[in-house]
Design a protein around this motif. Structure first.
Motif, short mmCIF file in Angstrom:
data_model
loop_
_atom_site.label_atom_id
_atom_site.label_comp_id
_atom_site.label_asym_id
_atom_site.label_seq_id
_atom_site.Cartn_x
_atom_site.Cartn_y
_atom_site.Cartn_z
N LYS A 200 0.73 -1.38 -0.13
CA LYS A 200 0.11 -0.08 -0.01
C LYS A 200 0.77 1.25 -0.08
O LYS A 200 1.89 1.17 0.66
CB LYS A 200 -0.82 -0.01 1.27
CG LYS A 200 -1.95 -1.30 1.11
CD LYS A 200 -2.77 -1.18 2.31
CE LYS A 200 -3.79 -2.41 2.09
NZ LYS A 200 -4.46 -2.74 3.64
N TYR A 201 0.33 2.48 -0.76
CA TYR A 201 1.06 3.67 -0.78
C TYR A 201 0.10 4.61 0.04
O TYR A 201 -0.81 4.28 0.31
CB TYR A 201 0.96 4.01 -2.12
CG TYR A 201 1.82 3.33 -3.28
CD1 TYR A 201 3.04 3.51 -3.61
CD2 TYR A 201 0.98 2.29 -3.85
CE1 TYR A 201 3.78 2.59 -4.48
CE2 TYR A 201 1.35 1.27 -4.80
CZ TYR A 201 2.82 1.68 -5.28
OH TYR A 201 3.49 1.10 -6.10
N ASN A 202 1.09 5.30 0.78
CA ASN A 202 0.47 6.66 1.12
C ASN A 202 0.12 7.64 0.38
O ASN A 202 0.49 7.57 -0.74
CB ASN A 202 1.52 7.20 2.43
CG ASN A 202 2.18 6.24 3.24
OD1 ASN A 202 0.94 5.82 3.92
ND2 ASN A 202 3.04 5.98 3.60
N THR B 220 4.67 7.63 -0.73
CA THR B 220 5.74 6.59 -0.14
C THR B 220 4.95 5.35 0.16
O THR B 220 3.77 5.28 0.00
CB THR B 220 6.21 7.18 1.32
OG1 THR B 220 4.85 7.63 2.03
CG2 THR B 220 7.20 8.53 1.13
N ILE B 221 5.62 4.28 0.27
CA ILE B 221 5.12 2.81 0.56
C ILE B 221 5.10 2.53 1.99
O ILE B 221 5.89 2.76 2.66
CB ILE B 221 6.15 1.95 -0.12
CG1 ILE B 221 6.01 2.09 -1.60
CG2 ILE B 221 5.61 0.38 0.22
CD1 ILE B 221 7.12 1.40 -2.50
N GLN B 222 3.97 2.20 2.46
CA GLN B 222 3.82 1.61 3.97
C GLN B 222 4.77 0.13 4.13
O GLN B 222 4.73 -0.66 3.48
CB GLN B 222 2.39 1.30 4.03
CG GLN B 222 1.72 2.52 4.08
CD GLN B 222 0.00 2.12 4.33
OE1 GLN B 222 -0.45 1.03 4.67
NE2 GLN B 222 -0.87 3.05 3.94
N THR B 223 5.45 0.40 5.21
CA THR B 223 6.38 -0.84 5.60
C THR B 223 5.81 -1.91 6.01
O THR B 223 4.64 -1.96 6.95
CB THR B 223 7.25 -0.24 6.82
OG1 THR B 223 8.03 0.90 6.40
CG2 THR B 223 8.35 -1.20 6.83
N ILE B 224 5.91 -3.27 5.53
CA ILE B 224 5.41 -4.32 5.67
C ILE B 224 6.02 -5.22 6.79
O ILE B 224 7.25 -5.44 6.53
CB ILE B 224 4.93 -5.17 4.56
CG1 ILE B 224 4.21 -4.36 3.70
CG2 ILE B 224 4.50 -6.47 4.90
CD1 ILE B 224 4.40 -4.86 2.11
#
Ligand code: FUB
Length: 327
Positions: free
Chosen positions: A312-314, A318-322
């Motif tokens: 998922k992107y914000n 930016t990319i949400q850390t998994i």
């Protein structure tokens, strides 16, 4: 985190698989992984335990459909220049042909990158008789841009031999940069129109910190180690990669496919097992991270299993850390 039956589970368990490069071809998800050999030999920093000999291609008709193994797509016995270790592959489609890019050691033990072709995304693939001229190191990832130009990204430290090519020729005992020097970046080259050769000499990619300075070799939780992947989101190029010995998947964003790229953050926290290696793909209206871990073998580094999870992107891109083991 799991909202369907396949997410965060080994996609297949009848063979060990790793390094998944996922693509949407013919409206299905095709996964081009390494096929880990099931052996109990020792493990070292040179990666001698990764003794793979062939490739199996996987596919899913839909994100929650069963994962199909299409069987052996290419074996090293059918590639004249290869001596051992068929490591992480990738695939591309252009002009009605599917291309499989793969690293392996040549007869002198030097990693090179080969290419094989098929009319079917699941193979079987037929390899070109020699490796791509001018190729070296490991982990090819090919990105076909919207304008039709194709780029190959590659390179890996330690067993992947990238340090040994800093002068442009292979220096067997070459060390990497000192801690205060710029870290080595991955390599990029535009591919020729027939996708079989480099159109130009590969160049090193620069990855900058948020202040505009090149990442240094001491920044081991951010600097490039192996496993490059390129994707585009909202008009920006996202270069993602493994930090190797610190075990993160991270990403950097740029305005050009050749960089420079600015480090932005983590995609995936460490998984079970030493290596971490991924791909990112959009399927229908969602984005997915394909990755591997060693959970199915109880933590054996060279017996890995490919998995996927939603990415998922914000709003700011930016990319949400998994976190791989948290729901
Ligand atoms: O699978 C062999 C090597 O391990 C790959 O080339 C690296 O990216 C790491 O996953």
């Amino acid at each position: 985190m799991s909202n369907n039956s396949n997410q965060n589970k080994p996609l297949v368990t009848h063979i060990f698989t790793a390094d998944p490069s996922a693509h949407v071809f013919e409206d299905k998800i095709y996964i081009y992984p390494s096929h880990d050999l099931d052996h109990d030999g020792p493990d070292n920093d040179n990666g001698d335990q990764y003794r793979m000999e062939d490739y199996h291609i996987l596919s899913m008709d839909d994100i929650d459909a069963p994962c199909i193994d299409h069987g052996e797509a290419l074996h090293m016995k059918d590639v004249p220049w290869v001596s051992q270790q068929m490591w992480a592959p990738d695939a591309a489609f252009k002009n009605g042909t599917y291309y499989l890019y793969f690293p392996a050691r040549d007869k002198e033990g030097i990693f090179r990158i080969g290419v094989a072709t098929s009319k079917n995304p699941a193979g079987p693939f037929k390899a070109e008789p020699n490796y791509i001229p001018g190729s070296f190191s490991i982990d090819p990832a090919v990105y076909v841009d919207d304008d039709g130009k194709s780029y190959i990204y590659f390179g890996g430290l330690w067993g992947g031999q990238l340090e040994r090519w800093q002068t442009g020729t292979f220096i067997p005992d070459a060390a990497g940069p000192a801690d205060n020097e710029p870290a080595l970046g991955p390599m990029v080259a535009e591919l020729s129109d027939d996708m079989l050769t480099f159109k130009e000499k590969p160049q090193e990619i620069t990855i900058l910190d948020e202040d505009g300075n090149p990442l240094t070799a001491s920044q081991r939780d951010k600097r490039y180690f192996e496993g490059p992947w390129m994707h585009k989101y909202n008009g920006y190029y996202y270069l993602s990669y493994s930090t190797g010995d610190t075990h993160y998947l991270v990403y950097a964003i740029g305005k050009s496919p050749k960089g420079p790229f600015t480090y932005k953050g983590r995609i995936l926290e460490p998984v079970i097992g030493w290596t971490t290696h991924h791909s990112i793909v959009q399927f229908k209206d969602k984005w997915y991270l394909f990755y591997h871990d060693s959970s199915y073998s109880g933590g054996v580094n060279h017996k890995r299993c490919v998995k996927f999870t939603e990415l998922k992107y914000n709003e700011d891109g930016t990319i949400q850390t998994i976190k791989p083991y948290e729901d």
